[in-house]
Enzyme design. Structure first.
Site, short mmCIF file in Angstrom:
data_model
loop_
_atom_site.label_atom_id
_atom_site.label_comp_id
_atom_site.label_asym_id
_atom_site.label_seq_id
_atom_site.Cartn_x
_atom_site.Cartn_y
_atom_site.Cartn_z
N GLY A 1 -63.87 -22.94 143.04
CA GLY A 1 -63.94 -21.45 142.72
C GLY A 1 -62.42 -20.75 143.07
O GLY A 1 -62.41 -19.64 142.70
N TYR B 1 -65.00 -16.30 127.57
CA TYR B 1 -65.06 -15.35 128.79
C TYR B 1 -64.03 -13.96 128.56
O TYR B 1 -63.65 -13.61 129.64
CB TYR B 1 -64.61 -16.12 130.05
CG TYR B 1 -65.34 -17.56 130.08
CD1 TYR B 1 -66.33 -17.73 130.26
CD2 TYR B 1 -64.38 -18.86 129.89
CE1 TYR B 1 -66.96 -19.00 130.57
CE2 TYR B 1 -65.19 -19.92 130.01
CZ TYR B 1 -66.23 -20.10 130.48
OH TYR B 1 -66.84 -21.43 130.56
N TYR C 1 -60.38 -26.53 131.86
CA TYR C 1 -61.35 -26.05 130.99
C TYR C 1 -60.72 -25.47 129.85
O TYR C 1 -61.37 -24.77 128.91
CB TYR C 1 -62.04 -24.95 131.64
CG TYR C 1 -62.59 -24.89 132.84
CD1 TYR C 1 -63.70 -25.74 133.10
CD2 TYR C 1 -62.02 -24.44 134.07
CE1 TYR C 1 -64.33 -26.30 134.32
CE2 TYR C 1 -62.79 -24.77 135.29
CZ TYR C 1 -63.64 -25.75 135.70
OH TYR C 1 -64.28 -26.02 136.93
N CYS D 1 -63.45 -20.29 110.93
CA CYS D 1 -64.38 -19.31 110.37
C CYS D 1 -65.20 -18.56 111.51
O CYS D 1 -66.65 -18.61 111.23
CB CYS D 1 -65.13 -19.85 109.41
SG CYS D 1 -64.04 -20.86 108.20
N PRO E 1 -62.46 -28.33 144.63
CA PRO E 1 -61.60 -27.50 143.62
C PRO E 1 -61.38 -28.38 142.18
O PRO E 1 -61.05 -29.46 142.21
CB PRO E 1 -60.24 -27.55 144.38
CG PRO E 1 -60.20 -28.84 145.09
CD PRO E 1 -61.74 -29.15 145.39
N GLY E 2 -61.35 -27.54 141.22
CA GLY E 2 -60.91 -28.01 139.78
C GLY E 2 -59.85 -27.31 139.15
O GLY E 2 -58.72 -27.86 139.35
N ARG E 3 -60.03 -25.94 138.98
CA ARG E 3 -59.13 -25.14 138.39
C ARG E 3 -57.65 -25.15 139.17
O ARG E 3 -56.57 -25.23 138.51
CB ARG E 3 -59.51 -23.88 138.16
CG ARG E 3 -58.57 -22.90 137.27
CD ARG E 3 -59.26 -21.42 137.37
NE ARG E 3 -60.54 -21.13 137.26
CZ ARG E 3 -61.18 -20.95 136.35
NH1 ARG E 3 -60.31 -20.79 135.14
NH2 ARG E 3 -62.27 -20.81 136.01
N ARG F 1 -61.73 -20.60 126.10
CA ARG F 1 -61.75 -19.69 127.01
C ARG F 1 -61.79 -18.06 126.77
O ARG F 1 -62.37 -17.29 127.24
CB ARG F 1 -60.83 -19.91 128.45
CG ARG F 1 -61.03 -21.36 128.98
CD ARG F 1 -60.19 -21.91 130.13
NE ARG F 1 -60.77 -20.82 131.27
CZ ARG F 1 -60.20 -19.48 131.60
NH1 ARG F 1 -59.21 -19.35 131.15
NH2 ARG F 1 -60.97 -19.10 132.64
N1 LLP Z 1 -68.16 -27.37 142.14
C1 LLP Z 1 -69.16 -26.87 141.05
C2 LLP Z 1 -70.52 -27.30 141.49
C3 LLP Z 1 -69.03 -26.26 140.06
O1 LLP Z 1 -69.93 -26.04 139.25
C4 LLP Z 1 -67.73 -25.92 139.63
C5 LLP Z 1 -67.15 -25.16 138.43
C6 LLP Z 1 -66.46 -26.53 140.47
C7 LLP Z 1 -66.73 -27.13 141.59
C8 LLP Z 1 -64.98 -26.22 140.18
O2 LLP Z 1 -65.09 -25.01 140.05
P1 LLP Z 1 -63.37 -24.45 139.95
O3 LLP Z 1 -62.41 -24.72 141.44
O4 LLP Z 1 -62.58 -25.07 138.85
O5 LLP Z 1 -63.42 -23.08 140.05
N2 LLP Z 1 -65.57 -22.82 132.24
C9 LLP Z 1 -65.22 -21.87 133.10
C10 LLP Z 1 -65.18 -22.43 134.46
C11 LLP Z 1 -66.75 -22.82 134.93
C12 LLP Z 1 -66.86 -23.40 136.17
C13 LLP Z 1 -67.97 -24.48 136.31
N3 LLP Z 1 -68.12 -24.97 137.56
C14 LLP Z 1 -63.88 -21.31 132.98
O6 LLP Z 1 -63.16 -21.81 131.93
O7 LLP Z 1 -63.33 -20.63 133.22
#
Ligand code: LLP
Length: 421
Positions: free
Chosen positions: A239, A330, A385, A356, A288-290, A326
Site C-alpha cells: 500500500g 479510479y 496495475y 466506444c 509491496p507492489g506499486r 486506472r
Molecule cells: N497485499 C495485498 C493483500 C494486496 O491486496 C495488495 C494490493 C498488495 C499487497 C499490494 O499493494 P500495493 O503495494 O501495490 O499498493 N488496482 C489498484 C490497486 C489495487 C491494489 C490491490 N491489492 C490501482 O491501480 O491503484
C-alpha cells in the site's frame, strides 16, 4: 533511481530515447527500466537495515515473467493472489518458503496447490477459510502456516476502491473474532498460526495513517500474547504510495503544483513505521507492489487525431482504457509527457482513447503542450496495475512490453495478435 527523464527535449528511459522504441516496436507499448525496477527493490530492502524481515513482491501489480525473474534474483519473496500468480512466482524462481498467498476467496484447488508446494504462509480472511485449509492440509498430509488478516477498522485517505482496512470492507477478520479464532486455533488440526496480517489499502501517501495502523496491529499482537498465543510474524501488507504528479519536469511542461503525493517516497513511509513494527519483536513481512514497479514503467501512445467539439479539444490517442484502466476506474492521475517536446504553447485538452466508452480517457481538462497527429506521448508511472489490468475489450490486442537496460531493448512480452485476442 528514476530513469525516465528528459535530456534536452527528448524523453529517455536510461540511455534509450523512447521515441526510437515507439517507432521500432509500435504503440501502444509498455516500456520498463531494469535499473529503476532493481533500484526501487533495493532501496526498500536497505531500509530494513538489520531488522529481520521478508519483503514479498505483490505479483498482482505486474506479473510479467521477466520482471518476476529479476525480482526473484534479488532474493526477495512474492505474494500471490491466485493459483496463476503462484505458478508464475515459482516458475520465475521465487523460493516457495518465501511465497505468501493472499485473497478473500481462495479456491480448494488453489489451497491444495499452495500446500503441495510448501509455500511460506496463507493470509487468511475468514473462519470458514481456515476450516477448509485445515481439511485440505489433513487430507494431503501437510500443515498450513497461517496469518490471520485482521480488520482493525482503519480509515485510509485513498480511493474507496483501494481502501481495504475499514469496517465495512470485505477484507480481514474483525479484531474480536480474530482473537476468538486464535484462542481456538488448536481445533483446526491442519493449521499452525504463525502470525498476524494487515493490509489497509493501496496508494496511501500519509505516514500518519500507516503509523496508526502499525500501532493497532502491534497492540493486537500484544493482546494475543497476553493469552499465551505465540505470534512470530507480523505481515504489514503493502500500500505504500508513490508520486504520480510532476514525475518528470521540463521548462516546456506545465507544473502540477503541490499535490498529496508530492515528495512521497516508500523509504520515508517505511522509516516512519518500522520503529513501531519493531516493538512487536516479530519478524516483519511486507507485500509491496506499486512501490517497486510503478515508477519503472511507461505506456507509450501515438496521437491519432485532434478533434474540437462542444467547446473542448480532444487528443485521440491509440492507447485506450483496455491498456491502462486506472484513470477510468479510479480517476487516477498519470502525468502525460510528449516524447519530443517542441511546443511552448499550452492548451486545455482531454486525452482520450479509441474505445466506444465515454469513460475511455487518460486526462480531462488537462493543460498540456500542443501536440499534432503522429506525435508520441508517454503516460508516466504506469509500471504498476497497468498491463496487469489490461484487457481485450473492444476486440483490442494487449500491448507488447519492452525492458530497457541502458541502451539495449528487449521484448519481454509480444504484442497480441488479432487471432490471440
Ligand atoms: N497485499 C495485498 C493483500 C494486496 O491486496 C495488495 C494490493 C498488495 C499487497 C499490494 O499493494 P500495493 O503495494 O501495490 O499498493 N488496482 C489498484 C490497486 C489495487 C491494489 C490491490 N491489492 C490501482 O491501480 O491503484
Amino acid at each position: 533511481m528514476e530513469e525516465i527523464r528528459y535530456r534536452d527535449n527528448r524523453l529517455y528511459c536510461e540511455e534509450t530515447f523512447l521515441e526510437d522504441v515507439a517507432r521500432q516496436f509500435g504503440t501502444p507499448l509498455y516500456v520498463y527500466s531494469k535499473s529503476s525496477l532493481l533500484d526501487h527493490c533495493r532501496h526498500i530492502e536497505r531500509t530494513f537495515d538489520d531488522i529481520e524481515h521478508l519483503s514479498c513482491y505483490a505479483v498482482k501489480a505486474n506479473g510479467n515473467r521477466e520482471i518476476l525473474r529479476l525480482l526473484a534474483n534479488e532474493g526477495i519473496g512474492a505474494d500471490a493472489g491466485s493459483i496463476g500468480e503462484l505458478v508464475l512466482s515459482i516458475e520465475a524462481g521465487f523460493l516457495p518458503e518465501k511465497i505468501t498467498f493472499s485473497g478473500v476467496g481462495k479456491g480448494d484447488d488453489e489451497i491444495e496447490f499452495a500446500l503441495r508446494n510448501n509455500i511460506h504462509s496463507f493470509n487468511v480472511e475468514s473462519e470458514e477459510e481456515i476450516n477448509v485449509i485445515s481439511e485440505i492440509a489433513e487430507r494431503t498430509w501437510t500443515m498450513a502456516n497461517i496469518l490471520l488478516r485482521v480488520n482493525l477498522d482503519i480509515q485510509t485517505p485513498t480511493h474507496r476502491y483501494t481502501s481495504t482496512g475499514h469496517k465495512h470492507s470485505k477484507f480481514g477478520i474483525e479484531r474480536d473474532r480474530a482473537l476468538e479464532i486464535a484462542k481456538r486455533i488448536s481445533a483446526f488440526p491442519g493449521i499452525k498460526l504463525i502470525g498476524i496480517h494487515s493490509h489497509i489499502g493501496s496508494q496511501i501517501t500519509d505516514a500518519e495513517t500507516f503509523r496508526n495502523a502499525a500501532n493497532e496491529v502491534v497492540a493486537f499482537i500484544q493482546e494475543l500474547r497476553s493469552y499465551g498465543i505465540d505470534i512470530k510474524d507480523l505481515n504489514f501488507g503493502g500500500g505504500f504510495g508513490v508520486q504520480y504528479h510532476d514525475f518528470v519536469s521540463h521548462p516546456l511542461l506545465p507544473n502540477d503544483g503541490i499535490q498529496t503525493d508530492s515528495g512521497v517516497t516508500t523509504v520515508n513511509l517505511l522509516k516512519s513505521i518500522l520503529p513501531v513494527l519493531k516493538e512487536s519483536n516479530c519478524r516483519i513481512l511486507i507485500q509491496p507492489g506499486r512501490s517497486i514497479v510503478a515508477h519503472a514503467g511507461v505506456l507509450l501512445t501515438k496521437v491519432l487525431y485532434i478533434k474540437e467539439s462542444g467547446g473542448k479539444k480532444f487528443i485521440i490517442v491509440d492507447a485506450g482504457m483496455n491498456d491502462l484502466i486506472r484513470p477510468s476506474l479510479y480517476q487516477a492521475y498519470h502525468q502525460i509527457a510528449p516524447l519530443t517536446l517542441y511546443q511552448s504553447t499550452h492548451e486545455l485538452v482531454d486525452v482520450v482513447g479509441p474505445l466506444c466508452e465515454t469513460g475511455d480517457f487518460f486526462a480531462q481538462d488537462r493543460t498540456l503542450p500542443a501536440v499534432h497527429r503522429g506525435d508520441f506521448l508517454a503516460l508516466l508511472c504506469a509500471g504498476a496495475y497497468g498491463f496487469a489490468l489490461s484487457s481485450n475489450y473492444n476486440g483490442r490486442q494487449r500491448p507488447a512490453e519492452i525492458m530497457v537496460d541502458g541502451s539495449e531493448c528487449s521484448i519481454i512480452r509480444n504484442r497480441e495478435t488479432v487471432q490471440q485476442g
